[in-house]
Every structure is written in structure tokens, then in C-alpha cells.
Scaffold this active site. Structure first.
Site, short mmCIF file in Angstrom:
data_model
loop_
_atom_site.label_atom_id
_atom_site.label_comp_id
_atom_site.label_asym_id
_atom_site.label_seq_id
_atom_site.Cartn_x
_atom_site.Cartn_y
_atom_site.Cartn_z
N ARG A 31 -0.10 3.70 10.17
CA ARG A 31 -0.71 2.74 10.65
C ARG A 31 -1.19 2.67 11.90
NH1 ARG A 31 -0.77 2.98 5.17
NH2 ARG A 31 0.03 1.40 3.93
N GLU A 175 7.05 -4.18 -9.44
CA GLU A 175 5.64 -3.89 -8.83
C GLU A 175 5.78 -2.18 -9.32
OE1 GLU A 175 5.11 -2.98 -4.42
OE2 GLU A 175 3.27 -2.39 -5.44
N LYS A 217 3.63 -8.08 -9.86
CA LYS A 217 2.63 -6.96 -9.00
C LYS A 217 2.38 -5.97 -9.55
CE LYS A 217 2.48 -5.65 -4.88
NZ LYS A 217 2.22 -5.77 -2.94
N SER A 259 -3.33 -4.56 -3.94
CA SER A 259 -5.13 -3.40 -3.39
C SER A 259 -5.16 -2.06 -3.94
CB SER A 259 -4.70 -3.67 -2.06
OG SER A 259 -3.80 -3.86 -0.67
N GLY A 260 -3.75 -1.52 -3.60
CA GLY A 260 -4.10 -0.11 -4.20
C GLY A 260 -4.83 0.86 -3.18
N GLY A 261 -5.62 0.39 -2.40
CA GLY A 261 -6.28 1.19 -1.53
C GLY A 261 -7.80 1.35 -1.23
N ARG A 290 -2.19 -3.62 2.60
CA ARG A 290 -3.75 -3.33 3.80
C ARG A 290 -4.81 -4.00 3.51
NH1 ARG A 290 -3.17 2.91 0.84
NH2 ARG A 290 -2.95 1.28 -1.13
C1 5MM Z 1 2.71 -2.67 2.22
O1 5MM Z 1 2.97 -1.91 1.73
C2 5MM Z 1 4.19 -1.60 0.94
C3 5MM Z 1 5.19 -0.87 1.64
O2 5MM Z 1 4.85 0.94 1.58
P1 5MM Z 1 6.44 1.74 2.02
O3 5MM Z 1 7.37 1.21 1.37
O4 5MM Z 1 5.90 3.76 1.73
O5 5MM Z 1 6.39 1.82 3.40
C4 5MM Z 1 3.19 -1.13 -0.73
O6 5MM Z 1 5.34 -1.72 -1.47
C5 5MM Z 1 2.94 -2.43 -0.73
O7 5MM Z 1 3.75 -3.66 -0.51
C6 5MM Z 1 2.19 -2.30 -2.11
O8 5MM Z 1 1.66 -0.89 -2.57
C7 5MM Z 1 1.14 -3.15 -2.00
O9 5MM Z 1 0.12 -2.39 -0.56
P2 5MM Z 1 -1.21 -2.59 -0.67
O10 5MM Z 1 -1.65 -1.52 0.84
O11 5MM Z 1 -1.51 -1.87 -2.01
O12 5MM Z 1 -1.67 -3.89 -1.10
#
Ligand code: 5MM
Length: 335
Positions: A31, A175, A217, A259-261, A290
Site C-alpha cells: 500500500r 471473518e 465480518k 469492503s473487499g475491494g 481500504r
Molecule cells: C486491512 O487488511 C486486513 C489485513 O490483510 P492482510 O492480512 O492480507 O495483510 C484484512 O484482513 C482486512 O481486515 C479485511 O480483508 C477487510 O479489509 P477491506 O479492505 O476488504 O475492507
């Protein structure tokens, strides 16, 4: 009301949501490098501390999910990050899985690891101030996937994780993320997500989890990003609620979506529509990574010393999502 239930409610009540700031160092580096900022421990802390000390924290952000590095970092005033989060009336949380690895005998699927030594790590995180935790299982949709093996093994891991977390007096966020990638339809996503969540709760019940002290989640129900069949927000809301009504036991106090992208405003709009449609007793809010951080990160990367400006961008997204969690958001408020 049990202690776990009151922690869960503190995190997600009154339109509050969760800031997922638990990117592993590898993800956070991606990021930061994407916006041309070197990924050093100092820079990672600096951006995150800027968000955690924003004025919207106390009204909008009920909990923050941290990563192992962040929960142990010290601020200049010698306080640690959980103390900063608690001081703004939010609850510190911690990601405790160690990542998704290839699932043996199903090489195109993942199993999340991290159960070994978890009991001791949980005790340490509790001492550091964490009161809730997160574990993410990931599933992809293709003709053959998710397989029964992936659905079963990830549900089993989520249940064993939840039992250890509750034993340590913390709230587990469960989640199960069915990914948006692929060319599947929204109907496929509905069927697969319902199956995945149902299986998770069967396993949680088998492991005697106190469901009143759990936050789910999940992903929203969307068509795959490569399908070219994007469905309108109202349909997303209808299908997402149908899925959760059919798969989540009524004892669970709340659901905090990932949010998943999705784009930032899209994730806010969909949450708002879900809450407009929601006739269940579940609280429905956000646990975005994100979709809460993207614009703030972009602004900060160009103005590294402008804390106030970065916080203004973050505050806006946090407020918009909190309005959506109360079904009070509208597009005009974005300007
Ligand atoms: C913030 O991203 C979290 C950690 O990801 P990595 O372990 O792959 O580095 C991820 O678990 C996040 O909490 C969820 O996927 C939700 O994030 P989004 O961006 O989809 O809202």
C-alpha cells in the site's frame, strides 16, 4: 448481559464501526509503495497514529483492529497504541491469524493458520490492552470452489480460534471472506456465502462459543469483478440480508462488513441501503480497511507533515460510514 456481549455492543452500537488497520507488513508495504512512501516502521506508525488520533474516532470508530507490529509500538509520549485508542473511547483489537496458506490436497484454495501457540499470544495481547481479535478465512468462487474441504477446514479453525479468544475474555471477530475476484454471478455469491457462513456457525456451536460475544465480518453479496454483471445497490442489499437471515443465528449481536475491494463511496452506499432494508435484529455496520483509508493514504503520501489535512480526509469517510450504519447517508453529503 455478559462481559463479552457488552464489549461487542460497545464496538458496534450507535452507528459506530471498526477501522481495520491490521494490514500485515507485506500488505502495508504494498500500500505504501503504491503511493511512493518507503515502508519503514516509523512511516507505518506515523500514518496509523494520524488516523487513530483523528477527531472522528470517538464518535464513529468503536474499535480498531491492529497488527502485531503496531500493538507493540511506542509513541513519542511513551504510551502504546492501545492506550491511545482507549483514550478516545474506542476499543483496541488485534489480528491473531498468521495468514492464509495453500490448503493441502486443494492447491488452489487457502487455509488460515495461526492456532499453534495462540493461547499464549492471546494472553500477551490482552495484557497489551486488546479486548477483541480478528481471524480471516478466505474462499474463492469457481466451478469447483469453495470445496467442502476448504469450507469445513476454515470453519473448524475459526471455531477453535473463537474458543481460545473467549477463554481469554476477548470478543472474536469471525471473518469468512468470499472473495470478489472471478466471473461468478451475484446468485453464485449468495449460494456460496450462505453455505460458508452456515458451516462456520455450525462449527462455532459445536465448540460451545457464546454467540452473544461474537461479531461476524462477512462480505456483501456482489457479482464477481470479472463477470461484467454488476448488480444495483438495492439488489446487493436485498441479497446480503437474505444471506445473513438464512445463515446467522439470532443470538449474534452484530455484523460488520468488510469492503473487499469496493470503491469508498460504493461501500458506503451499499451499507446505507443494507440498513434501510434491514428488518432483522442484527446491528449492521462496517469494518473497513481500504474503504476507510484509501483517500487518507493518498492525501498523506503527498503531504507527509499535514496531519490535520490527512485527518480531515479520514474524518469525512468515517462520518459517511457512520451515517450509513444508521441509514442516514445520502450522496449529497459526500460533497
Ligand atoms: C486491512 O487488511 C486486513 C489485513 O490483510 P492482510 O492480512 O492480507 O495483510 C484484512 O484482513 C482486512 O481486515 C479485511 O480483508 C477487510 O479489509 P477491506 O479492505 O476488504 O475492507
Amino acid at each position: 448481559m455478559s462481559e463479552l456481549n457488552s464489549i461487542a455492543l460497545k464496538i458496534i452500537s450507535n452507528g459506530k464501526g471498526i477501522l481495520a488497520a491490521d494490514e500485515s507488513t507485506a500488505t502495508m508495504s504494498k500500500r505504501l509503495e503504491a503511493v511512493n512512501v518507503p515502508s519503514t516502521p516509523e512511516n507505518r506508525l506515523s500514518f496509523r497514529q494520524t488516523l487513530f488520533s483523528s477527531s472522528s474516532m470517538s464518535d464513529c470508530i468503536g474499535g480498531v483492529i491492529l497488527y502485531d507490529e503496531t500493538i507493540k509500538q511506542r509513541l513519542l509520549n511513551k504510551k502504546n497504541v492501545p492506550e491511545l485508542i482507549t483514550s478516545v473511547n474506542s476499543v483496541p483489537g488485534i489480528k491473531v491469524d498468521t495468514g492464509a496458506k495453500i490448503l493441502a490436497n486443494s492447491p488452489n484454495e487457502k487455509i488460515t493458520e495461526g492456532l499453534d501457540g495462540l493461547r499464549d499470544r492471546l494472553k500477551e495481547y490482552y495484557k497489551l490492552g486488546a479486548r477483541f481479535t480478528k481471524w480471516r478465512g478466505v474462499y474463492n468462487i469457481t466451478k469447483e470452489h469453495p470445496s467442502k474441504l476448504a469450507i469445513h477446514s476454515n470453519a473448524h479453525a475459526l471455531a477453535r480460534y473463537s474458543a481460545l479468544v473467549q477463554e481469554c475474555n476477548m470478543v472474536p471477530i469471525v471473518e469468512p471472506e468470499v472473495l470478489m475476484d472471478g466471473n461468478h454471478s451475484a446468485q453464485d455469491c449468495l449460494i456460496k456465502t450462505t453455505e460458508v457462513i452456515k458451516r462456520c456457525f455450525e462449527e462455532l456451536i459445536l465448540h460451545k462459543i457464546d454467540l452473544t460475544g461474537v461479531i461476524l465480518k462477512p462480505n456483501m453479496i456482489l457479482a464477481g469483478t470479472d463477470s461484467g454483471k454488476k448488480i444495483p445497490g438495492k439488489e446487493v442489499a436485498k441479497l446480503t440480508i437474505e444471506c445473513l437471515k438464512n445463515s446467522v443465528p439470532s443470538e449474534v449481536p452484530g455484523i460488520a462488513f468488510l469492503s473487499g475491494g469496493q470503491a469508498e463511496v460504493e461501500a458506503t452506499e451499499n451499507l446505507n441501503l443494507i440498513n434501510k432494508e434491514n428488518k432483522t435484529n442484527f446491528i449492521m455496520t462496517y469494518s473497513y480497511g481500504r474503504a476507510l483509508q484509501q483517500s487518507a493514504l493518498k492525501y498523506w503520501s503527498k503531504n507527509l507533515n499535514d496531519i490535520e489535512g490527512t485527518q480531515k480526509v479520514f474524518n469525512h469517510r468515517a462520518k459517511m460510514n457512520t451515517l450509513a450504519a444508521k441509514s442516514e447517508w445520502s450522496k449529497e453529503l459526500e460533497n
